[in-house]
Design an enzyme around this catalytic site. Structure first.
Site, PDB file in Angstrom:
ATOM      1  N   TYR A 191     -12.176  -6.833   6.477  1.00 40.94           N
ATOM      2  CA  TYR A 191     -11.317  -6.770   5.666  1.00 40.94           C
ATOM      3  C   TYR A 191     -11.208  -8.120   5.464  1.00 40.94           C
ATOM      4  O   TYR A 191     -10.849  -9.240   6.371  1.00 40.94           O
ATOM      5  CB  TYR A 191     -10.181  -6.261   6.088  1.00 40.94           C
ATOM      6  N   LYS A 214      -1.744 -16.366   8.133  1.00 37.87           N
ATOM      7  CA  LYS A 214      -0.998 -15.786   8.967  1.00 37.87           C
ATOM      8  C   LYS A 214      -0.185 -16.497   9.721  1.00 37.87           C
ATOM      9  O   LYS A 214       1.041 -16.956   9.846  1.00 37.87           O
ATOM     10  CB  LYS A 214      -1.763 -14.604   9.624  1.00 37.87           C
ATOM     11  N   ASP A 272     -13.576 -16.017   8.659  1.00 34.21           N
ATOM     12  CA  ASP A 272     -12.365 -15.517   8.357  1.00 34.21           C
ATOM     13  C   ASP A 272     -11.630 -15.352   9.589  1.00 34.21           C
ATOM     14  O   ASP A 272     -11.542 -14.253  10.312  1.00 34.21           O
ATOM     15  CB  ASP A 272     -12.388 -14.331   7.520  1.00 34.21           C
ATOM     16  N   TYR A 287       0.676  -1.063   0.094  1.00 38.38           N
ATOM     17  CA  TYR A 287       0.100  -0.035   0.243  1.00 38.38           C
ATOM     18  C   TYR A 287       0.871   1.153  -0.016  1.00 38.38           C
ATOM     19  O   TYR A 287       0.576   2.255   0.721  1.00 38.38           O
ATOM     20  CB  TYR A 287      -0.870   0.114   1.301  1.00 38.38           C
TER      21      TYR A 287
HETATM   22  N1  PMP Z   1      -8.442 -11.692   6.130  1.00 36.27           N
HETATM   23  C1  PMP Z   1      -8.180 -11.113   7.002  1.00 36.27           C
HETATM   24  C2  PMP Z   1      -8.922 -10.916   8.323  1.00 36.27           C
HETATM   25  C3  PMP Z   1      -6.806 -10.562   7.086  1.00 36.27           C
HETATM   26  O1  PMP Z   1      -6.369  -9.916   8.238  1.00 36.27           O
HETATM   27  C4  PMP Z   1      -5.822 -10.757   6.056  1.00 36.27           C
HETATM   28  C5  PMP Z   1      -4.613  -9.971   5.923  1.00 36.27           C
HETATM   29  N2  PMP Z   1      -4.320  -8.719   6.526  1.00 36.27           N
HETATM   30  C6  PMP Z   1      -6.379 -11.272   4.834  1.00 36.27           C
HETATM   31  C7  PMP Z   1      -7.519 -12.031   4.827  1.00 36.27           C
HETATM   32  C8  PMP Z   1      -5.647 -11.456   3.866  1.00 36.27           C
HETATM   33  O2  PMP Z   1      -4.493 -12.368   3.990  1.00 36.27           O
HETATM   34  P1  PMP Z   1      -3.166 -12.272   2.930  1.00 36.27           P
HETATM   35  O3  PMP Z   1      -2.427 -10.669   3.397  1.00 36.27           O
HETATM   36  O4  PMP Z   1      -2.322 -13.469   3.509  1.00 36.27           O
HETATM   37  O5  PMP Z   1      -3.688 -12.434   1.461  1.00 36.27           O
END
Ligand code: PMP
Length: 436
Positions: free
Chosen positions: A153, A283, A254, A25
């Site tokens: 997100y 993650k 998620d 970003y």
């Molecule tokens: N979902 C959530 C809740 C996240 O916090 C993130 C990453 N910040 C993602 C999906 C996307 O994961 P990645 O950056 O490994 O593509």
């Protein structure tokens, strides 16, 4: 001696980086300052310029066991000497099988079919495909939209972006290329407020009116991360689960940010005592060693997605699916999670964050302080000047990366109390400096 990748000095590398390398970003013409890292150990990041920083970020929720961990290193070394990668089409291997086995043991009962994906965003794409193919398999292809909450997100790929917050997310830039999804207001009640059954009414109305074209609900359970670091009432999730059951929608949780203990529960959906139909993790899955994610689902979803009417197969299969190196590290990281020390570590971090961050609530420049598990958030009244704040943090020997009005941390679980005090003291100093 370890061979060096380059003969350039770190200052020359920084200069090259600034001219040629994109960062997350970040503008290519006017980038924010960037710091050159030499090594990272435990909870310390050492810069090439000599500073040692206590890590407050776990490299964006990932490095839960800290850096350069002997057990994770050993898992990577052993695996690289055996097998770095083979295609997963038609072949399998021990790291993938062990990882799946351990993941199934840790996740709620019933979730026992695992798709190993390359990153969090890709796992969200896969989860969405599963939900859409499910309804094709069930001969209701008109159920092809997602319902989600504002303030969420889910990643940066296109289907994931389509369910990110439509205002704070990137919808305005890509609106013609994004699928049209259904949004409801973000959960109104915080984690700590009393539950109000009125929360259910708006949701019920949407389900009643839209269920015939809705395939699934997708959301981050209890903690909305990158969309604002908000912690909402677990009953909201409970209500969603029961509405999904009543109206025939799948529930996708998620847990890419919240999974593996970060919220104080192994998975944040445990606060509501619910099981999703589809669960995304990422993650911390490899404790930040390499990119890997997984989608875990139940037999019902797996069967419908595999029905002839749904095409007979889940339509996803990336080149690096099930990468043995990443799976071996993830399997070891999950073994460490299963040993359970995280519980005490996270509880201690939570207690210390409450003691040291809650008093900042009194400052004029602070809007709200929120602490849940090993997550500490100081929401400021005004946007933070990231470059200036980071300079202060580095002088104080800590690594914190604010965004918007949010000064937030989620340190590695093994952080020592003195190290954490250093991080919170730097946050307090910043908050005081803009409150004067
Ligand atoms: N979902 C959530 C809740 C996240 O916090 C993130 C990453 N910040 C993602 C999906 C996307 O994961 P990645 O950056 O490994 O593509």
């Amino acid at each position: 001696m370890t061979p060096s990748l380059t003969t350039r000095s770190w200052q020359q590398q920084l200069d090259f980086d600034q001219r040629h390398l994109w960062h997350p970003y970040t503008s290519m013409t006017d980038p924010l300052p960037c710091y050159h890292v030499k090594t990272a150990n435990g909870c310390d990041i050492e810069l090439s310029s000599g500073e040692r920083l206590v890590d407050g970020m776990s490299s964006w929720w990932a490095a839960i066991h800290g850096y350069n961990h002997p057990r994770l290193n050993a898992a990577a070394h052993q695996q690289i000497d055996r097998l770095s990668h083979v295609m997963f089409g038609g072949l399998t291997h021990e790291p993938a099988v062990t990882l799946a086995e351990r993941l199934i043991k840790l996740t709620p009962a019933g979730l026992d079919r695992v798709f190993i994906a390359d990153s969090g965003s890709v796992s969200v794409e896969v989860a969405i495909k599963m939900a859409l193919q499910y309804w094709v398999g069930r001969e209701q292809p008109q159920k092809n939209q997602l319902l989600t909450v504002r303030g969420g997100y889910h990643g940066d790929t296109f289907a994931a972006m389509s369910v990110c917050d439509p205002v704070n997310g990137m919808h305005h830039l890509f609106k013609h290329a994004l699928c049209n999804q259904q949004f409801v207001d973000k959960p109104r009640l915080s984690f700590w407020q009393d539950w109000d059954p009125a929360e259910e009414h708006q949701l019920r109305q949407v389900f009643e009116q839209q269920h015939q074209r809705l395939a699934a609900v997708i959301l981050e359970p209890v903690v909305q991360g990158a969309g604002g670091m908000r912690m909402y009432h677990p009953n909201y999730l409970r209500v969603l689960r029961s509405l999904c059951d009543e109206f025939g929608l799948l529930l996708i949780c998620d847990e890419i940010a919240t999974g593996f203990g970060r919220s104080g529960k192994l998975f944040a959906s445990e606060f509501a005592d619910i099981t999703p139909d589809i669960l995304c993790v990422g993650k911390a899955l490899t404790s930040g060693y390499m990119t890997l994610a997984a989608v875990v689902t139940n037999a019902d979803v797996a069967t419908a997605v595999s029905a002839e009417k749904a095409g007979g197969a889940l339509m996803h299969g990336p080149t690096f699916m099930g990468n043995p190196l990443a799976c071996a590290v993830a399997a070891e990281s999950l073994a460490m999670i299963a040993e359970g020390h995280w519980q005490q570590q996270v509880a201690q971090i939570e207690q210390q964050l409450q003691q040291q961050l809650n008093p900042l609530q009194q400052l004029a420049g602070v809007n709200e302080v929120r602490v849940l598990g090993a997550i500490g958030v100081v929401e400021m009244q005004q946007p933070i000047d990231v470059a200036a704040a980071q300079q202060l943090f580095i002088q104080r020997g800590v690594w914190i990366r604010p965004f918007g009005r949010l000064l937030y941390i989620m340190p590695p679980y093994l952080i020592e109390p003195e190290q954490l005090s250093r991080v919170t003291a730097a946050m307090a100093e910043y908050a005081r400096s803009v409150s004067a």
